[in-house]
Write a protein that holds these residues in place. Sequence first.
Motif, short mmCIF file in Angstrom:
data_model
loop_
_atom_site.label_atom_id
_atom_site.label_comp_id
_atom_site.label_asym_id
_atom_site.label_seq_id
_atom_site.Cartn_x
_atom_site.Cartn_y
_atom_site.Cartn_z
N ARG A 295 9.41 12.10 5.91
CA ARG A 295 8.24 11.52 5.46
C ARG A 295 7.83 10.23 5.45
NH1 ARG A 295 6.40 16.73 1.35
NH2 ARG A 295 6.80 18.60 3.51
N CYS A 296 9.12 9.50 5.20
CA CYS A 296 8.73 7.79 5.10
C CYS A 296 8.23 7.56 6.25
CB CYS A 296 9.82 7.25 4.91
SG CYS A 296 10.54 7.42 3.50
N TYR A 297 8.54 8.42 7.46
CA TYR A 297 7.89 7.44 8.60
C TYR A 297 6.36 7.67 9.01
CZ TYR A 297 7.40 6.60 14.08
OH TYR A 297 6.48 5.88 15.11
N SER A 298 5.89 8.74 8.38
CA SER A 298 4.46 9.26 8.07
C SER A 298 3.71 7.52 7.50
CB SER A 298 4.51 9.89 7.41
OG SER A 298 4.77 11.24 8.54
N CYS A 299 4.64 7.91 6.63
CA CYS A 299 3.08 6.27 5.44
C CYS A 299 4.16 4.84 6.69
CB CYS A 299 4.52 6.25 4.55
SG CYS A 299 4.35 7.21 3.40
N PHE A 300 4.55 4.31 7.10
CA PHE A 300 5.34 3.69 8.40
C PHE A 300 4.09 3.79 9.15
CE2 PHE A 300 7.51 1.16 11.16
CZ PHE A 300 7.53 0.89 11.35
N ALA B 62 10.59 8.44 -6.42
CA ALA B 62 9.38 8.03 -6.03
C ALA B 62 8.39 8.27 -5.62
CB ALA B 62 10.56 7.81 -4.90
N CYS B 63 7.43 9.45 -4.72
CA CYS B 63 6.35 8.96 -4.82
C CYS B 63 5.74 11.16 -4.71
CB CYS B 63 5.71 8.69 -3.43
SG CYS B 63 6.64 9.54 -1.79
N THR B 64 4.90 10.99 -4.33
CA THR B 64 4.33 12.70 -4.33
C THR B 64 4.39 13.14 -2.84
OG1 THR B 64 2.05 12.13 -3.47
CG2 THR B 64 2.11 11.85 -5.62
N GLY C 59 0.76 -1.41 -0.23
CA GLY C 59 0.27 0.02 0.30
C GLY C 59 0.40 1.80 0.26
N PHE C 60 2.24 1.33 0.29
CA PHE C 60 2.58 2.54 0.14
C PHE C 60 2.59 3.32 -1.16
CE2 PHE C 60 5.97 2.77 4.00
CZ PHE C 60 5.36 1.58 4.72
N MET C 61 3.15 4.02 -1.23
CA MET C 61 2.56 4.65 -2.29
C MET C 61 4.45 4.83 -3.37
SD MET C 61 1.46 8.68 -2.71
CE MET C 61 0.20 8.59 -4.42
N CYS C 62 4.99 4.31 -3.07
CA CYS C 62 6.56 3.95 -4.14
C CYS C 62 6.43 3.20 -4.32
CB CYS C 62 7.24 4.30 -2.70
SG CYS C 62 7.34 3.65 -0.61
N ASN C 63 5.53 2.35 -4.10
CA ASN C 63 5.67 0.82 -4.20
C ASN C 63 4.21 0.72 -6.34
OD1 ASN C 63 4.97 -2.75 -5.27
ND2 ASN C 63 3.06 -1.61 -4.13
#
Length: 316
Positions: free
Chosen positions: A289-294, A259-261, A239-243
């Motif tokens: 911001r990767c931590y917010s995704c995590f 990698a993402c927005t 579900g991560f956008m960078c996927n």
Amino acid sequence: MPMKHADNWLVTSKDEKRGYIQPQLLHEFWFHTGTSCNLRCPFCLEGSKPGDDRLQFITLDDAIRFIDEAVALGVNKFSFTGGEPFVNPHFTEILDYALNFKPCLVLTNATEPLMNQFARVKEFNSKPHPLNFRISLDHPDPAKHDESRGKGNFKKALDTLGRLYHAGFGVSIARLMPAGENSIAVDRAYEPFFRQAGVPLDITIIKFPEFYKPGSLPEVPEITEDCMTRYLSESQRDGFMCNYSKMIVKQNGQCGVYACTLVDDDADYNLGNTLNQAITERVRLKHHRCYSCFAFGASCSEGGCEDAKEEGQASA
Ligand code: SF4
């Protein structure tokens, strides 16, 4: 040739292997239209304001190259964010071109730049693919929205939301999500305004946690390879956008595929000058911001990559 990254791309400050996402799909392809905006909101994730050129306007020629490449790679939709996309003088012609190929989503503050071009926007109803708008309505309290966006702008955005819906376009809203809020209650507080605008009460509401301004370095926990498998399931990682997405950003006259927005202020996330090069690059979760995704599952996407999987799109 693989892109060169900083030494801390692969390992954390404790020399542990950084968590990563290995992209599998090109479901959504985003364009950053530039950081110029007609508004000057103090919390803006992009630091956008009138005349800002941290990220430059993309042009029709820039966009055509990437739209054609993305279509050849089997992309499912195009999305556009800013800044305010309708401030970019090339934007309506870019949208006109993109709508020939795939459905499009535009993130907008729905004030003068869009309102002044409403007649042109209405013509997009006759394009081969549908156009959707996501409008920023930060709080279900007009006074709070206007505190940052300027007096009267909640009403303008709400009126434009209704006009777009009644003109036949898909609509959703984006709002801020302060820590600890009662999300169901906040979402429901929008209902009287949705009624007023004449839009369905169940339109999608995308919520954003605190992301901090571009260039900020807030202290957040570092994400290791072990964290990614210990705390997240495979479907959560998918579900991560960078996927499943990428974004075009223009800086110093050059377009790069990010990698993402959510990250456009760290050159490590520029994965190449072409989509073909960028889609195979492993994305390390180094940015705050990767931590917010995590931690919160933050995403700019509506519906994630599920549609693409159901359609059996081949892995990139
Ligand atoms: S911010 Fe989120 S989507 Fe973007 S690279 Fe980091 S983990 Fe991936």
